[in-house]
Design an enzyme around this catalytic site. Structure first.
Site, PDB file in Angstrom:
ATOM      1  CG  HIS A 153      -1.951   1.192   1.296  1.00  0.00           C
ATOM      2  ND1 HIS A 153      -2.664   1.521   0.441  1.00  0.00           N
ATOM      3  CD2 HIS A 153      -1.664   2.351   2.418  1.00  0.00           C
ATOM      4  CE1 HIS A 153      -3.215   2.791   0.827  1.00  0.00           C
ATOM      5  NE2 HIS A 153      -2.786   3.186   2.080  1.00  0.00           N
ATOM      6  CE  LYS A 174       0.144   5.753   1.434  1.00  0.00           C
ATOM      7  NZ  LYS A 174      -0.786   6.033   2.911  1.00  0.00           N
ATOM      8  CG  ASP A 192      -4.970   2.314  -3.031  1.00  0.00           C
ATOM      9  OD1 ASP A 192      -4.690   2.477  -2.115  1.00  0.00           O
ATOM     10  OD2 ASP A 192      -6.009   1.411  -3.511  1.00  0.00           O
ATOM     11  NE  ARG A 259      18.075  19.279  15.112  1.00  0.00           N
ATOM     12  CZ  ARG A 259      16.947  20.082  15.073  1.00  0.00           C
ATOM     13  NH1 ARG A 259      15.600  19.697  15.221  1.00  0.00           N
ATOM     14  NH2 ARG A 259      17.169  21.260  14.681  1.00  0.00           N
TER      15      ARG A 259
END
Length: 332
Positions: A153, A174, A192, A259
């Site tokens: 998915h 998404k 999908d 980071r």
């Protein structure tokens, strides 16, 4: 989100499917030499077999479930035998339930031997290609058919030539991000449902669309979008190698996120390690541009072995080293 799911694999393909489809994807043409029910014969393995020992009478460990290749050596061996010996030798092959026989280099099979194969319901084909080329093409086709695959998915997009797999919980956007990337000139592979395959023992993963969903997208609040119709042929891709996975995460202020980019992560997809980038989502964050930078970073690392975080770290270390050398003077 774990992608390390067990891969699926076809158990077999019919000889009819093999004959009808191999010429469409590979540079080999097969011609039928007899008429039998090819739907009843199935191929169970990607590997092929040259039955020289079986023809000579040694059938122990004979891998009869494989496609049998008769090249110059095998056909000349049969042709130099007398009629009775030839039939006996060929019976050592056709008494087993072999999927099919392929003659290479336009070799011919004696009419009585072809009749024996037909009586046993064994399809016989011929190709003009040499044994070496025919074996390569047929093996490659069967490699595709018996490759590991799994459905995931997410969304798959070609960004600057880099295959980016977008994953994450439902509702994080998404499809919207994939659509935005398409609008910016990139290509949609699948939305999908993404079908990912691993061919043989290769470490390469190829992603493609689900044939039913095709290049349609569902956008909440808008509905179904036909990417090919709306944006044209340049906006879609059939197949793309998966080079990086971008996981979209819900923003959590209690969680520490990467980071600097020094701590590289990866995730397993069908047993292959793929670089993983985790991106927290919150209002106002331009994820589309970040995905583009993720793809550019993959290209930089692949072709220049350049990682921005490592370059910055080396620069800081050099400044500190110069600072110590000049006893406190800051060097810019």
């Amino acid at each position: 989100m774990s992608l390390d799911q067990k891969g699926l694999k076809k158990r077999s393909v019919t000889v009819a499917y093999f004959f009808e489809n191999i010429g469409t994807t590979h540079d080999i043409k097969l011609r039928r030499l007899n008429s039998v029910d090819e739907q009843k014969r199935r191929i169970f393995e990607r590997d092929l077999h040259r039955p020289g020992l079986a023809l000579s009478g040694f059938t122990n460990l004979f891998t009869y479930k494989r496609v049998q290749i008769l090249g110059n050596t095998e056909t000349r061996f049969l042709n130099h035998l007398g009629e009775e010996e030839r039939r006996q030798a060929f019976d050592n092959l056709v008494r087993f339930k072999v999927p099919c026989i392929i003659l290479t280099s336009n070799n011919k099979l004696q009419p009585d031997l072809l009749e024996m194969a037909t009586e046993q319901g064994i399809p016989v084909f011929v190709t003009r290609h040499s044994s070496t080329k025919a074996i390569y093409q047929v093996t490659d086709f069967l490699d595709d058919q018996f490759s590991l695959y799994q459905q995931y998915h997410g969304s798959m997009v070609d960004v600057y030539g880099v295959g980016v797999l977008l994953i994450g919980k439902s509702g994080l956007g998404k499809s919207e991000i994939a659509l935005d990337l398409v609008e910016r000139g990139h290509g949609l592979v699948a939305d999908d449902v993404v079908v990912i395959r691993r061919k043989g023992e290769s470490m390469q993963l190829s992603a493609s669309r689900n044939n039913i969903i095709d290049h349609f997208m569902e956008i909440r609040g808008l509905g179904v979008v036909d990417v090919k119709a709306n944006f044209g042929i340049r906006a879609i891709r059939d197949v793309k190698e998966v080079l990086v996975v971008a996981e979209l995460l819900e923003w959590n202020k209690e969680m520490e996120y990467e980071r600097l980019g020094l701590d590289t992560k990866s995730t397993k997809v069908l047993g292959v390690d793929v670089p993983l980038v985790q991106l927290p989502i919150f209002p106002g964050k331009n994820i589309t541009v970040i995905i583009e930078v993720v793809a550019l970073n993959v290209l930089l690392k692949r072709y220049s072995n350049y990682v921005a975080a490592e370059a910055l770290t080396d620069r800081i270390k050099q400044v500190i080293k110069n600072d110590e050398r000049t006893e406190g003077e800051i060097v810019l």
